[in-house]
Design an enzyme around this catalytic site. Sequence first.
Site, PDB file in Angstrom:
ATOM      1  N   GLU A  18       8.314   2.478  15.004  1.00 33.11           N
ATOM      2  CA  GLU A  18       8.810   3.265  13.950  1.00 33.11           C
ATOM      3  C   GLU A  18       8.861   4.719  13.724  1.00 33.11           C
ATOM      4  O   GLU A  18       7.907   5.153  14.326  1.00 33.11           O
ATOM      5  CB  GLU A  18       8.640   2.737  12.697  1.00 33.11           C
ATOM      6  CG  GLU A  18       8.801   1.046  12.523  1.00 33.11           C
ATOM      7  CD  GLU A  18       8.438   0.554  11.114  1.00 33.11           C
ATOM      8  OE1 GLU A  18       9.223  -0.501  10.526  1.00 33.11           O
ATOM      9  OE2 GLU A  18       7.038   0.932  10.595  1.00 33.11           O
TER      10      GLU A  18
ATOM     11  N   CYS B 156      -3.550   1.422   7.525  1.00 32.05           N
ATOM     12  CA  CYS B 156      -3.756   0.589   8.504  1.00 32.05           C
ATOM     13  C   CYS B 156      -4.430   1.321   9.578  1.00 32.05           C
ATOM     14  O   CYS B 156      -5.093   0.887  10.545  1.00 32.05           O
ATOM     15  CB  CYS B 156      -2.462  -0.396   9.012  1.00 32.05           C
ATOM     16  SG  CYS B 156      -0.934   0.730   9.210  1.00 32.05           S
TER      17      CYS B 156
ATOM     18  N   ASN C 248       0.776  -1.174   0.135  1.00 30.09           N
ATOM     19  CA  ASN C 248       0.071   0.020   0.032  1.00 30.09           C
ATOM     20  C   ASN C 248       0.889   1.341  -0.016  1.00 30.09           C
ATOM     21  O   ASN C 248       0.414   2.354  -0.557  1.00 30.09           O
ATOM     22  CB  ASN C 248      -1.012   0.018   1.266  1.00 30.09           C
ATOM     23  CG  ASN C 248      -0.277  -0.015   2.317  1.00 30.09           C
ATOM     24  OD1 ASN C 248       0.865  -0.600   2.622  1.00 30.09           O
ATOM     25  ND2 ASN C 248      -0.911   0.521   3.718  1.00 30.09           N
TER      26      ASN C 248
ATOM     27  N   GLU D  39       4.687  -4.044  12.404  1.00 29.69           N
ATOM     28  CA  GLU D  39       3.686  -2.787  12.419  1.00 29.69           C
ATOM     29  C   GLU D  39       2.251  -3.683  11.548  1.00 29.69           C
ATOM     30  O   GLU D  39       2.498  -3.626  10.307  1.00 29.69           O
ATOM     31  CB  GLU D  39       4.351  -1.771  11.788  1.00 29.69           C
ATOM     32  CG  GLU D  39       3.085  -0.369  11.991  1.00 29.69           C
ATOM     33  CD  GLU D  39       2.242  -0.334  10.891  1.00 29.69           C
ATOM     34  OE1 GLU D  39       1.264  -0.635  11.059  1.00 29.69           O
ATOM     35  OE2 GLU D  39       2.652   0.248   9.799  1.00 29.69           O
TER      36      GLU D  39
ATOM     37  N   GLY E  85       1.692 -11.154  10.234  1.00 26.38           N
ATOM     38  CA  GLY E  85       2.677 -10.799  11.367  1.00 26.38           C
ATOM     39  C   GLY E  85       2.604 -11.948  12.517  1.00 26.38           C
ATOM     40  O   GLY E  85       3.772 -12.197  13.189  1.00 26.38           O
TER      41      GLY E  85
ATOM     42  N   GLY F 288       2.377  -5.132   7.527  1.00 25.70           N
ATOM     43  CA  GLY F 288       1.614  -5.758   6.710  1.00 25.70           C
ATOM     44  C   GLY F 288       0.410  -6.322   7.743  1.00 25.70           C
ATOM     45  O   GLY F 288       0.119  -5.671   8.762  1.00 25.70           O
ATOM     46  N   SER F 289      -0.394  -7.392   7.267  1.00 28.04           N
ATOM     47  CA  SER F 289      -1.514  -7.918   7.921  1.00 28.04           C
ATOM     48  C   SER F 289      -1.107  -8.564   9.371  1.00 28.04           C
ATOM     49  O   SER F 289       0.197  -9.137   9.554  1.00 28.04           O
ATOM     50  CB  SER F 289      -2.330  -9.064   7.145  1.00 28.04           C
ATOM     51  OG  SER F 289      -1.490  -9.966   6.960  1.00 28.04           O
ATOM     52  N   THR F 290      -2.100  -8.468  10.220  1.00 28.10           N
ATOM     53  CA  THR F 290      -2.051  -9.086  11.515  1.00 28.10           C
ATOM     54  C   THR F 290      -1.692 -10.607  11.218  1.00 28.10           C
ATOM     55  O   THR F 290      -1.005 -11.291  12.122  1.00 28.10           O
ATOM     56  CB  THR F 290      -3.016  -8.935  12.428  1.00 28.10           C
ATOM     57  OG1 THR F 290      -3.018  -7.412  12.708  1.00 28.10           O
ATOM     58  CG2 THR F 290      -3.067  -9.663  13.748  1.00 28.10           C
TER      59      THR F 290
END
Length: 496
Positions: free
Chosen positions: A469, A294, A163, A260, A243, A238-240
């Site tokens: 971050e 997000c 994204n 993240e 992750g 990215g996505s949980t």
Amino acid sequence: MTLLDSAAPLRHANRFYLDGRWETPSSDSGVDVIDATTELPYLRVAAARPADMARAIAAARRAFDEGPWPRLTHEQRAEYLRAMAGGLRARSADFADIWPRESGILHELASYVGEAAARRFEFYANLASTFAFEEPATPTAGGDYGLLVREPVGVVAAIIPWNAPLPLIAAKVAPALLAGCTVVLKPAPEAPGEAYVVAEIAEAIGLPPGVLNVLTAQREASEALVRDPRVDKVTFTGSTTVGRRIAALCGERIARVTLELGGKSAAVVLDDCDLEATARAITEQGRFLSGQVCSSLTRVVVTRRHHDELVAALAANLSAIQVGDPFRPETQMGPLALGRQRDAVERYVAIGLDEGATLVTGGGRPEHLDHGWYVEPTLFAGVGNRSTIAQAEIFGPVLSVVPVADEDEAIAAANDSIYGLNASVFTGDVDRAQRVARRLRSGTVGHNAWRSDYGVAFGGFKQSGIGREGGKEGLLPYLETKFVILDGAPSGSHFA
């Protein structure tokens, strides 16, 4: 291979940037990148196999263990970061062309991304002379002199989503390089173009071999990167769901990890706010990157007595958004990045209807657009906070308005989520905003607007991630802390 009909040629899209050179892949595997506005292929890049990933990791490991990079001073590394910043600025037009095609963002907004990334590199370059990479500390268990040292963690795997590639490359690569780490950068196969431009910049400025390695990979080779014991740290956005997998793999070998991840961020709308201004603010952020953010405020929590009024204001604003080609100046929202992403958004719209939410506006595809992955800005009202569309990260321009009784229930609803990435409080009272913000379980809390700030510290509570971050906080994950205890101050120590 070049970008078709694009001002941003990639000189080596059919190769990988490894060990300071453009290397031939081990196979002819490739990835077709599809233009989100036309649904047509416009770029093909090489796809790494596990053998290619092993070469990249070996180059980064060798550069860290044997090369000059970790042994340069921070100020010397900072000069490379400043050179990178100059290269990013010089390629701003290229980034502005690639990002809308790969992710659907408006070209007008994408035109600023090169400058923003350059400033991120310069921020970390400036930390070279101000951050306490070493400082005296008094030993408590013997010894006369203690030195607290912060050293590079080692080889870093930086895994970037589709994204917002360049902003996230800058957020990960700049602090890693300043710290003295070496990096294997793996962009998403759906959006690799910006990472390739970054590799070309690294080559142009003479970044030492192996310090930055760039290659695109699908799942098998990507997992090999995470599993490899030569990789000291993984940083992933990215996505949980992904992750969780990365965290499990890193946990097997106690690798350092920064995650993240997803969000279902709440806009807590209190009774004393300006509802029209609130609706404008929520609408404006909701159309950014077509809602593929997000930290987007997709869950609007408001008291029942103001629910209908806020819904009416949101509907008026959302229905007026002009959806279309992101390169046209009149367009206010572009397409989604991927066909499968639009399919997912449409599935959630159907689920919302099935679960009894009221569809106020949107929910379909714009009738005037016969190609491109477009979806209308969508608003649901009367949404139960435990419903699917109030809990799931939809990652599209879909807002759910959740009615509650009062402030306490609004806070409870906002916190009733597996996520805790972002939130905002809408109120005319600054003190009230601060009190509510402190009760929200969220990594960032804004006031009267959507605020995501990579300049200080960005990250989430709960399943929205691990670590931060941006800013000084964003440098710490790339450093290991060592305590050196001596019988006396070493000669030449500026702390003596």
